[in-house]
Design a protein around this motif. Sequence first.
Motif, PDB file in Angstrom:
ATOM      1  N   LEU A  42       0.750  -1.254  -0.023  1.00 33.30           N
ATOM      2  CA  LEU A  42       0.118   0.006  -0.130  1.00 33.30           C
ATOM      3  C   LEU A  42       1.043   1.291   0.041  1.00 33.30           C
ATOM      4  CD1 LEU A  42      -2.422  -1.203   2.740  1.00 33.30           C
ATOM      5  CD2 LEU A  42      -2.876  -1.020   0.232  1.00 33.30           C
ATOM      6  N   ARG A  43       0.573   2.254  -0.851  1.00 33.80           N
ATOM      7  CA  ARG A  43       1.700   3.381  -0.820  1.00 33.80           C
ATOM      8  C   ARG A  43       0.363   4.654  -0.763  1.00 33.80           C
ATOM      9  NH1 ARG A  43       4.227   0.158  -4.840  1.00 33.80           N
ATOM     10  NH2 ARG A  43       5.986  -0.144  -4.210  1.00 33.80           N
ATOM     11  N   TYR A  44       0.987   5.567  -0.050  1.00 33.22           N
ATOM     12  CA  TYR A  44       0.378   6.902   0.048  1.00 33.22           C
ATOM     13  C   TYR A  44       1.393   7.959  -0.068  1.00 33.22           C
ATOM     14  CZ  TYR A  44      -2.969   3.629   2.393  1.00 33.22           C
ATOM     15  OH  TYR A  44      -3.616   2.681   2.706  1.00 33.22           O
ATOM     16  N   ILE A 100       4.596   7.132   1.966  1.00 32.11           N
ATOM     17  CA  ILE A 100       4.636   6.213   2.911  1.00 32.11           C
ATOM     18  C   ILE A 100       3.884   4.715   2.401  1.00 32.11           C
ATOM     19  CG2 ILE A 100       2.891   5.664   4.998  1.00 32.11           C
ATOM     20  CD1 ILE A 100       2.492   8.815   5.089  1.00 32.11           C
ATOM     21  N   GLU A 101       4.674   3.806   2.758  1.00 34.78           N
ATOM     22  CA  GLU A 101       4.504   2.367   2.241  1.00 34.78           C
ATOM     23  C   GLU A 101       4.017   1.365   3.345  1.00 34.78           C
ATOM     24  OE1 GLU A 101       7.091   1.789  -1.520  1.00 34.78           O
ATOM     25  OE2 GLU A 101       8.356   2.325   0.138  1.00 34.78           O
ATOM     26  N   VAL A 102       3.288   0.459   3.181  1.00 36.83           N
ATOM     27  CA  VAL A 102       3.261  -0.386   4.066  1.00 36.83           C
ATOM     28  C   VAL A 102       3.154  -1.855   3.327  1.00 36.83           C
ATOM     29  CG1 VAL A 102       1.472  -1.694   5.815  1.00 36.83           C
ATOM     30  CG2 VAL A 102       1.476   0.652   5.335  1.00 36.83           C
ATOM     31  N   ASN A 126       9.553   7.184   3.273  1.00 39.57           N
ATOM     32  CA  ASN A 126      10.669   7.580   2.515  1.00 39.57           C
ATOM     33  C   ASN A 126      11.642   6.357   2.451  1.00 39.57           C
ATOM     34  OD1 ASN A 126       9.465   9.875   1.819  1.00 39.57           O
ATOM     35  ND2 ASN A 126      10.741  11.267   3.170  1.00 39.57           N
ATOM     36  N   GLU A 127      11.255   5.141   2.297  1.00 40.13           N
ATOM     37  CA  GLU A 127      11.996   3.924   2.206  1.00 40.13           C
ATOM     38  C   GLU A 127      12.569   3.494   3.553  1.00 40.13           C
ATOM     39  OE1 GLU A 127      14.477   4.213  -1.235  1.00 40.13           O
ATOM     40  OE2 GLU A 127      12.809   4.396  -2.528  1.00 40.13           O
TER      41      GLU A 127
END
Length: 67
Positions: free
Chosen positions: A29-31, A42-44, A52-53
């Motif tokens: 999921l990316r925002y 933001i990634e899940v 930011n990784e």
Amino acid sequence: MNAPLLPEVLLGIDSSQEPQLPLASEGVLRYVWQGRFGAMLIEVKDGVAFVNEQRVEPHVAPAQPAK
């Protein structure tokens, strides 16, 4: 915030000039957050958050002493 955030698509101010940017990929999921100091990704991935990784450690509240 100057860019509308839609599910899985980030649009710029004038979306007619730019193609849509797909943010979804399988299992992630990316925002994109447009904040005061710039954009933040933001990634899940598998229940683990990254900003930011960089991995984000969950907050653990200190145990309360027994009364």
